[in-house]
Scaffold this active site. Structure first.
Site, PDB file in Angstrom:
ATOM      1  N   GLU A   1      11.935  32.124  60.593  1.00 17.01           N
ATOM      2  CA  GLU A   1      11.145  30.982  61.074  1.00 17.01           C
ATOM      3  C   GLU A   1      10.273  31.397  62.255  1.00 17.01           C
ATOM      4  OE1 GLU A   1      14.346  31.269  60.498  1.00 17.01           O
ATOM      5  OE2 GLU A   1      15.320  29.344  60.152  1.00 17.01           O
TER       6      GLU A   1
ATOM      7  N   CYS B   1      18.508  28.527  63.177  1.00 17.83           N
ATOM      8  CA  CYS B   1      19.352  28.763  64.358  1.00 17.83           C
ATOM      9  C   CYS B   1      18.799  27.987  65.552  1.00 17.83           C
ATOM     10  CB  CYS B   1      19.446  30.257  64.658  1.00 17.83           C
ATOM     11  SG  CYS B   1      18.026  30.905  65.575  1.00 17.83           S
TER      12      CYS B   1
HETATM   13  N1  THU Z   1      18.418  34.186  60.291  1.00 15.62           N
HETATM   14  C1  THU Z   1      17.157  33.716  60.086  1.00 15.62           C
HETATM   15  O1  THU Z   1      16.223  34.482  59.803  1.00 15.62           O
HETATM   16  N2  THU Z   1      16.947  32.385  60.224  1.00 15.62           N
HETATM   17  C2  THU Z   1      17.909  31.486  60.522  1.00 15.62           C
HETATM   18  O2  THU Z   1      17.607  30.343  60.759  1.00 15.62           O
HETATM   19  C3  THU Z   1      19.311  31.894  60.542  1.00 15.62           C
HETATM   20  C4  THU Z   1      19.532  33.355  60.660  1.00 15.62           C
HETATM   21  C5  THU Z   1      18.657  35.626  60.142  1.00 15.62           C
HETATM   22  C6  THU Z   1      18.909  36.353  61.415  1.00 15.62           C
HETATM   23  C7  THU Z   1      19.686  37.541  60.942  1.00 15.62           C
HETATM   24  O3  THU Z   1      18.786  38.547  60.526  1.00 15.62           O
HETATM   25  C8  THU Z   1      20.441  37.045  59.710  1.00 15.62           C
HETATM   26  O4  THU Z   1      19.784  35.848  59.326  1.00 15.62           O
HETATM   27  C9  THU Z   1      21.912  36.776  59.933  1.00 15.62           C
HETATM   28  O5  THU Z   1      22.096  35.984  61.052  1.00 15.62           O
END
Ligand code: THU
Length: 140
Positions: A60, A95
């Protein structure tokens, strides 16, 4: 900007396709995002991990930072598709740091679309996902 069904389905598809570009050798969790601007342009983003784990960037934020770095400031919606590598996507909520970045540029009604497949997606507002978030308004 009105989020019509055709645009919605396009965002969902682009998020799923962008997931293929994820660089996630540490978590094996692949995420794709498709960010729609108010002008109707779509910026894509994937997660980009790093051997220094904290340098990882979420899908994101990749999409937002690409768009803002190209002068975009107004956004209409974001679709997010995440899941374990080689497995179908499942609903992946953004997140906390990504929610904070959304709160910088988007209002409470900003639609966040969580994607499982082309036919299965859930739409939340930013206010639902991030109530009482700290935003530029707090600095006024
Ligand atoms: N991750 C995202 O790209 N977006 C989110 O909203 C949740 C987590 C990624 C970060 C990391 O590379 C992997 O997912 C595991 O946490």
């Amino acid at each position: 900007m009105e989020l019509d069904t055709k645009t919605l389905r396009m965002l969902v598809r682009v998020a799923l396709l962008t997931r293929d570009y994820a660089y996630a050798p540490y978590s094996q969790f692949h995420v794709g995002a498709a960010l729609l601007t108010a002008k109707g342009r779509i910026y894509t983003g994937c997660n980009i991990e790093n051997a220094g784990y904290s340098a990882t960037n979420c899908a994101e934020r990749t999409a937002f930072f690409k768009a803002v770095s190209e002068s975009e400031r107004e956004f209409a919606a974001i679709a997010i598709a995440g899941g374990k590598k080689d497995e179908p996507a499942d609903y992946t909520p953004p997140c906390g740091i990504c929610r904070q970045v959304m709160a910088e540029f988007c209002g409470p009604e900003f639609p966040v679309i969580l994607v499982r497949s082309e036919e299965e997606y859930q739409i939340y507002t930013l206010a639902e996902l991030y109530p009482m978030g700290f935003s530029p308004k707090n600095l006024e």
